[in-house]
Design a protein around this motif. Structure first.
Motif, PDB file in Angstrom:
ATOM      1  N   TYR A 138       0.884  -1.049  -0.014  1.00 33.09           N
ATOM      2  CA  TYR A 138      -0.013  -0.068  -0.024  1.00 33.09           C
ATOM      3  C   TYR A 138       1.085   1.312   0.168  1.00 33.09           C
ATOM      4  N   PRO A 139       0.487   2.237  -0.754  1.00 33.88           N
ATOM      5  CA  PRO A 139      -0.392   2.233  -1.909  1.00 33.88           C
ATOM      6  C   PRO A 139       0.264   1.678  -3.035  1.00 33.88           C
ATOM      7  N   ASP A 140      -0.851   1.281  -4.156  1.00 39.63           N
ATOM      8  CA  ASP A 140      -0.157   0.501  -5.160  1.00 39.63           C
ATOM      9  C   ASP A 140       0.745   1.449  -6.056  1.00 39.63           C
ATOM     10  N   THR A 156      -3.407  -5.661  -2.414  1.00 37.03           N
ATOM     11  CA  THR A 156      -3.157  -4.278  -2.148  1.00 37.03           C
ATOM     12  C   THR A 156      -4.473  -3.716  -1.382  1.00 37.03           C
ATOM     13  N   THR A 158      -7.105  -1.229   0.691  1.00 27.49           N
ATOM     14  CA  THR A 158      -7.567   0.147   0.603  1.00 27.49           C
ATOM     15  C   THR A 158      -7.021   1.178   1.238  1.00 27.49           C
ATOM     16  N   ASP A 159      -6.174   0.877   2.214  1.00 27.59           N
ATOM     17  CA  ASP A 159      -5.756   1.950   3.188  1.00 27.59           C
ATOM     18  C   ASP A 159      -4.662   1.316   4.022  1.00 27.59           C
ATOM     19  N   GLU A 160      -3.876   2.392   4.666  1.00 29.40           N
ATOM     20  CA  GLU A 160      -2.580   1.904   5.475  1.00 29.40           C
ATOM     21  C   GLU A 160      -3.050   1.166   6.708  1.00 29.40           C
ATOM     22  N   LEU A 163      -3.008  -2.450   5.971  1.00 31.94           N
ATOM     23  CA  LEU A 163      -1.722  -3.037   5.779  1.00 31.94           C
ATOM     24  C   LEU A 163      -1.230  -3.423   7.206  1.00 31.94           C
TER      25      LEU A 163
END
Length: 262
Positions: A138-140, A156, A158-160, A163
């Motif tokens: 993250y991010p891509d 991947t 959608t947000d940190e 992750l």
């Protein structure tokens, strides 16, 4: 493929470099050429081993030389020393910074690597060495994606925040292996030859792990498949649940997540 620089040459760096460079790696077998790799001098034994095995790998004299040799920079130093290591380096706006450092947020990374603009966090796994790592990113980013697609697949989020949850889950590796060590020791304590106990435990759980790669069912479904009503698998599972093992695992993961977000 653009060259990649690595700051920090521990186990994860070694796994990624081997995964993109070895003649037997999936990417090379498919006909892709290995990228140029520039390694920092830290952990010289590891870096020298990689450079001696793969012609695309070169050891730089300093960490700054790594930054001057490549635009895409993978940071794989211990989080505890990251700030001090990066403080001595001069990043450029065009640098693409790919951090494999657990618990180092994008905000911290931005502060430590300014004026670099493209910042990515990744969670590569040791299985990158054989091209089997499912890397969380993250991010891509296309440059990071090109590297990690060569050592397996990508997730991947959608947000940190998501992750960081993935990162916390990786803290269970040692506990899982200790669980297997406990079973092995129990076998040996009941008269089984230690070598046979280790081989048997390694085999049954290794086979179980391999089978998971070919299944898409939920873990609840798989759990039910591996026990029968009134059977011995159900007995052990019930006993562990009664004694709060799942709750202990959840609490431990919550504490790790808190640490990663602090």
């Amino acid at each position: 493929m653009a060259p990649y620089g690595f700051i920090g040459t521990g186990a994860i760096t070694a796994a990624i470099v081997e995964g993109v460079s070895a003649p037997t790696s999936p990417a090379i077998v498919q006909g892709l050429s290995a990228p140029a790799i520039f390694l920092s001098p830290r952990s010289r034994t590891v870096s020298q081993d990689l450079a001696s095995r793969f012609p695309n790998v070169q050891i730089c004299d300093t960490n700054q030389d790594v930054l001057e040799s490549a635009t895409a920079i993978v940071l794989a130093v211990r989080p505890q020393i990251a700030r001090d290591v990066l403080a001595d380096l001069t990043f450029h706006p065009e640098h693409i910074v790919i951090s494999a450092m657990a618990g180092v947020s994008l905000a911290q990374l931005s502060e430590w690597t300014a004026p670099a603009k493209q910042l990515i966090r990744v969670i590569p796994l040791p299985s990158a060495a054989s091209g089997d790592s499912l890397t969380v990113m993250y991010p891509d980013n296309p440059t990071a994606r090109e590297l990690f697609n060569r050592v397996g697949g990508l997730v991947t989020p959608t947000d940190e925040t998501a992750l960081e949850v993935f990162s916390a889950a990786t803290a269970t590796f040692a506990a899982h292996l200790d669980y297997l060590a406990t079973i092995t020791a129990w076998l040996a304590n009941h008269g089984v030859d230690e070598h046979d106990a280790t081989a048997y435990t390694r085999h049954i759980f290794g086979q179980l792990g391999q089978s998971l790669l070919h299944r898409t069912d939920s873990f609840a479904v798989l759990t039910n498949e591996h026990m029968t009503p009134g059977g011995i698998n159900e007995q052990v599972l019930t006993d562990l649940r009664r004694n709060g093992v799942p709750d202990l695992v959840r609490r431990a993961l919550d504490e790790v997540l808190t640490r990663l977000r602090t």
